[in-house]
Structures are given as C-alpha cells and as structure tokens.
Design an enzyme around this catalytic site. Structure first.
Site, PDB file in Angstrom:
ATOM      1  N   ASP A  45     -73.985  48.583 -29.983  1.00  0.00           N
ATOM      2  CA  ASP A  45     -73.679  47.263 -30.542  1.00  0.00           C
ATOM      3  C   ASP A  45     -73.821  47.321 -32.065  1.00  0.00           C
ATOM      4  OD1 ASP A  45     -73.469  44.159 -29.757  1.00  0.00           O
ATOM      5  OD2 ASP A  45     -74.810  44.389 -31.484  1.00  0.00           O
ATOM      6  N   TYR A  50     -73.382  44.794 -40.532  1.00  0.00           N
ATOM      7  CA  TYR A  50     -74.440  45.811 -40.606  1.00  0.00           C
ATOM      8  C   TYR A  50     -74.055  46.968 -41.538  1.00  0.00           C
ATOM      9  CZ  TYR A  50     -75.690  43.482 -36.146  1.00  0.00           C
ATOM     10  OH  TYR A  50     -75.968  42.574 -35.150  1.00  0.00           O
ATOM     11  N   LYS A  75     -68.376  43.202 -34.494  1.00  0.00           N
ATOM     12  CA  LYS A  75     -68.307  41.745 -34.699  1.00  0.00           C
ATOM     13  C   LYS A  75     -67.686  41.425 -36.044  1.00  0.00           C
ATOM     14  CE  LYS A  75     -72.881  41.741 -32.578  1.00  0.00           C
ATOM     15  NZ  LYS A  75     -73.620  42.837 -33.233  1.00  0.00           N
ATOM     16  N   HIS A 108     -69.076  36.782 -35.016  1.00  0.00           N
ATOM     17  CA  HIS A 108     -70.524  37.001 -35.163  1.00  0.00           C
ATOM     18  C   HIS A 108     -71.309  35.679 -35.196  1.00  0.00           C
ATOM     19  CE1 HIS A 108     -73.436  40.202 -36.953  1.00  0.00           C
ATOM     20  NE2 HIS A 108     -74.102  39.335 -36.209  1.00  0.00           N
TER      21      HIS A 108
HETATM   22  P1  NDP Z   1     -85.237  44.207 -31.196  1.00  0.00           P
HETATM   23  O1  NDP Z   1     -85.802  43.064 -30.424  1.00  0.00           O
HETATM   24  O2  NDP Z   1     -84.392  45.213 -30.528  1.00  0.00           O
HETATM   25  O3  NDP Z   1     -86.482  44.928 -31.888  1.00  0.00           O
HETATM   26  C1  NDP Z   1     -86.329  45.998 -32.789  1.00  0.00           C
HETATM   27  C2  NDP Z   1     -87.677  46.252 -33.456  1.00  0.00           C
HETATM   28  O4  NDP Z   1     -88.651  46.601 -32.480  1.00  0.00           O
HETATM   29  C3  NDP Z   1     -87.651  47.366 -34.463  1.00  0.00           C
HETATM   30  O5  NDP Z   1     -88.529  47.017 -35.517  1.00  0.00           O
HETATM   31  C4  NDP Z   1     -88.201  48.565 -33.692  1.00  0.00           C
HETATM   32  O6  NDP Z   1     -88.889  49.420 -34.570  1.00  0.00           O
HETATM   33  C5  NDP Z   1     -89.160  47.906 -32.718  1.00  0.00           C
HETATM   34  N1  NDP Z   1     -89.205  48.581 -31.415  1.00  0.00           N
HETATM   35  C6  NDP Z   1     -88.152  48.937 -30.637  1.00  0.00           C
HETATM   36  N2  NDP Z   1     -88.568  49.483 -29.491  1.00  0.00           N
HETATM   37  C7  NDP Z   1     -89.918  49.475 -29.528  1.00  0.00           C
HETATM   38  C8  NDP Z   1     -90.921  49.919 -28.639  1.00  0.00           C
HETATM   39  N3  NDP Z   1     -90.601  50.477 -27.464  1.00  0.00           N
HETATM   40  N4  NDP Z   1     -92.234  49.761 -28.994  1.00  0.00           N
HETATM   41  C9  NDP Z   1     -92.542  49.191 -30.175  1.00  0.00           C
HETATM   42  N5  NDP Z   1     -91.643  48.756 -31.064  1.00  0.00           N
HETATM   43  C10 NDP Z   1     -90.332  48.895 -30.754  1.00  0.00           C
HETATM   44  O7  NDP Z   1     -84.502  43.566 -32.466  1.00  0.00           O
HETATM   45  P2  NDP Z   1     -83.051  43.613 -33.098  1.00  0.00           P
HETATM   46  O8  NDP Z   1     -83.028  42.446 -34.030  1.00  0.00           O
HETATM   47  O9  NDP Z   1     -82.719  44.924 -33.653  1.00  0.00           O
HETATM   48  O10 NDP Z   1     -82.076  43.279 -31.891  1.00  0.00           O
HETATM   49  C11 NDP Z   1     -81.418  44.271 -31.103  1.00  0.00           C
HETATM   50  C12 NDP Z   1     -79.938  44.259 -31.380  1.00  0.00           C
HETATM   51  O11 NDP Z   1     -79.388  42.954 -31.146  1.00  0.00           O
HETATM   52  C13 NDP Z   1     -79.565  44.541 -32.836  1.00  0.00           C
HETATM   53  O12 NDP Z   1     -79.728  45.894 -33.195  1.00  0.00           O
HETATM   54  C14 NDP Z   1     -78.141  44.045 -32.855  1.00  0.00           C
HETATM   55  O13 NDP Z   1     -77.295  44.981 -32.231  1.00  0.00           O
HETATM   56  C15 NDP Z   1     -78.269  42.776 -32.021  1.00  0.00           C
HETATM   57  N6  NDP Z   1     -78.482  41.582 -32.848  1.00  0.00           N
HETATM   58  C16 NDP Z   1     -77.444  40.669 -32.939  1.00  0.00           C
HETATM   59  C17 NDP Z   1     -77.556  39.533 -33.686  1.00  0.00           C
HETATM   60  C18 NDP Z   1     -76.425  38.584 -33.734  1.00  0.00           C
HETATM   61  O14 NDP Z   1     -76.456  37.644 -34.533  1.00  0.00           O
HETATM   62  N7  NDP Z   1     -75.417  38.741 -32.917  1.00  0.00           N
HETATM   63  C19 NDP Z   1     -78.786  39.225 -34.459  1.00  0.00           C
HETATM   64  C20 NDP Z   1     -79.837  40.224 -34.286  1.00  0.00           C
HETATM   65  C21 NDP Z   1     -79.670  41.340 -33.493  1.00  0.00           C
HETATM   66  P3  NDP Z   1     -88.362  50.916 -34.949  1.00  0.00           P
HETATM   67  O15 NDP Z   1     -86.893  50.823 -35.262  1.00  0.00           O
HETATM   68  O16 NDP Z   1     -89.188  51.265 -36.140  1.00  0.00           O
HETATM   69  O17 NDP Z   1     -88.665  51.763 -33.743  1.00  0.00           O
END
Ligand code: NDP
Length: 281
Positions: A45, A50, A75, A108
């Site tokens: 995704d 981004y 998006k 988006h």
């Molecule tokens: P997430 O809820 O996926 O959380 C990501 C965060 O959690 C990062 O800081 C990561 O750290 C940490 N993390 C991931 N896995 C673990 C784990 N197993 N244990 C501890 N910490 C963990 O947040 P996102 O906002 O990235 O959402 C996921 C996806 O949703 C995005 O990447 C995007 O594709 C989508 N999205 C879409 C939006 C929209 O408006 N349509 C808005 C926001 C997100 P680290 O990377 O350091 O491991």
C-alpha cells in the site's frame, strides 16, 4: 503462512494482509519493500503523497515475483482532484511503479472543503481507469458515510474499498457500517495506531494468554472483524511478527474486549476527514 484473500464487490480478490509504506523514507523504500517481499508480503500500500512509489516499483522490478501474485495499491494526491490533473497524476503513478496496471487506486482524501466540495468529478475520473484497463479496482480513502452516499448516488459506481483509520482506540464504526451497507470492504489504516495500542493492558493480557505479542493480537482482531490491514515497519523482525497472525484466533469475547477500548473521536491518530484540507505545495 498463507494470507487469506477477500473478494471485493467487483469480483477481484485482495490479500487481507499487506505492507504499508507511509513514512518509509524514499531512499530506503526499495530495500524495505524487498525485505517485506522476502518475509512473504505480496500486497503493498503506497500513495503519491508518500513520494516512494519509485522505490516500490524498483522492488517489484527486482523481485522476480510474477505480477499476478502481487497486489499494488496507490492513491491520488490531494492537489490532483481535478479530472485533467487526476489523469496526469495517475499516469505518473504507473510510470513510477513501472506497471501497466495497478490493482487498486484510491482517492486519498475527500477534501470536502476544497474544489467546491466536488469529489464526485474526481471519482468519475477514477472510473475511467477501470474502463481503460489501467486500474483493476478503484476505491476511496477517508470517506465519511455522507461522502460515500454522494458519490454512489451521483455516479452509480460503488467503491471496492474504503481505506479509513481503524484501530482499538478508534473503531470508526460509523464509517465501517456505512461502508458495509454499500458492500464496500474496509481497509484499516494505522492498524496498531502507530504503536500506541501496544502497551494497552487489555491487549497485553490477551496477548500473554495466547503466547503472542500485542501487535499480533491487534492485527488478528482486525482480521477477525473482516477488515484488510497493512502494518508498516522498518524492522524485518517486526515485519515477520506482523505476518504471523494466521495460526491462532481470538474468542468472540476477546474481540469484544478489544473493540470496547474505543475512545471515539479522541482516539483518532490522524485528522478528521470532514475537516482535513491539506494540499501539499
Ligand atoms: P501502523 O499502525 O502500521 O504502525 C506503524 C508504527 O508501528 C511504526 O512506527 C512501526 O515502527 C511500529 N511497529 C510496526 N510493527 C510493530 C511491532 N510488531 N512492534 C512494535 N512496533 C511496531 O501505522 P501506519 O500509519 O504506518 O499505518 C499503516 C499503513 O496504513 C501505512 O503505511 C499506509 O499504507 C496506510 N495509511 C493510510 C492512510 C490514509 O490516509 N489512507 C493514513 C495512514 C496510514 P518501525 O517502522 O520503526 O518498526
């Protein structure tokens, strides 16, 4: 670990678990997505916003994975809602990804206070991309119930998905329910609330009782509610952890206990789509 697929309302299928690349720095995207492919993720995704579609494209090209085994979503950026701009931006997405077709392309944000509130024209333009074969499916993101009703009434075209903020602290039931009423699958963004739910006591206890981590239990909660998720991580161990959620299940009571953590509007990590009006310069 086999990832289940869900069938969308246009009869295409989507892997229920993918990998999100929001906040993956562009120079590190190719390497990060390559690691995700090695772990087993096949659904990515990304978004124009981004600025890392090129890195996703590089990882796809280097992977040797058959195109029909991959599911790639992007998006439309907020500055490109006018039909001619959306057509231009979509072409750029295909070029950056190095693909002839994306599996899913989304608006988006609805931006109801921009473009004279006309997200219907933008939606009608996305429908062209299905007609000409360059998008297998189209959908929306951050659409509130009224936004869904409007584009469906105005165009007769039903989005395949609505990608919205959903996690234990913000279960977003109004937008989920409205999506389901139209036969639209929900994609839950920030599924672990960017890490904020991981120290929750209720989730921690359930995780301990299953010998699992809080992230695995939270992602499993989404899966059992039927939503599509794509957690993001820069760490390969966490990518693996988040991928290993199909060999255990939660009881209905456990699912209900996690749903009860909802904090309503104050649980959001991101902006309210009715108000969000940001257009990148
Ligand atoms: P997430 O809820 O996926 O959380 C990501 C965060 O959690 C990062 O800081 C990561 O750290 C940490 N993390 C991931 N896995 C673990 C784990 N197993 N244990 C501890 N910490 C963990 O947040 P996102 O906002 O990235 O959402 C996921 C996806 O949703 C995005 O990447 C995007 O594709 C989508 N999205 C879409 C939006 C929209 O408006 N349509 C808005 C926001 C997100 P680290 O990377 O350091 O491991």
């Amino acid at each position: 670990m086999t990832v289940p697929t869900l069938t969308l309302n246009d009869n295409t299928t989507i892997p229920q678990l993918g990998f999100g690349v929001f906040q993956v720095p562009p120079p590190e995207t190719a390497e990060t997505v390559t690691k995700a492919f090695e772990v087993g993720y096949r659904h990515i995704d990304t978004a124009q916003m981004y600025q890392n579609e090129e890195g996703v494209g590089a990882a796809i090209a280097a992977s040797g994975i058959a195109r029909d085994e991959l599911f790639i979503t992007s998006k439309l950026n907020n500055g490109f809602h006018r039909p001619e701009d959306a057509r231009f931006a979509f072409e750029q997405t295909l070029t950056r990804l190095g693909l002839d077709q994306v599996d899913l392309f989304l608006i988006h944000w609805p931006l109801p206070t921009q473009y004279d509130g006309d997200f219907t024209s933008t939606w009608r333009t996305l429908a062209e991309f299905v007609q000409d074969g360059r998008a297998r499916s189209i959908g929306v993101s951050n659409f509130q119930p009224a936004h869904l009703t409007r584009i469906i009434e105005d165009t007769g075209v039903i989005p395949a998905v609505n990608q919205i903020e959903v996690h234990p602290y913000f279960t977003n039931e109004a937008a989920r329910t409205a999506s389901h009423e139209h036969g639209i699958k929900v994609e839950a963004w920030s599924p672990i609330a960017q890490g904020r739910v991981l120290d929750n006591e209720v989730i921690g206890k359930i995780a301990s009782s299953h010998g699992r981590t809080p992230s695995q239990v939270t992602l499993r909660w989404h899966i059992e509610r039927g939503d599509i998720v794509f957690p993001k991580s820069m760490h390969v161990e966490r990518m693996k952890e988040n991928f290993e959620i199909f060999d255990f299940s939660l009881t209905p009571d456990e699912v209900a206990a996690i749903s009860a953590l909802d904090q309503g509007e104050s649980g959001r990590t991101g902006p309210n789509p009715d108000e969000f009006d940001w257009i990148p310069s």
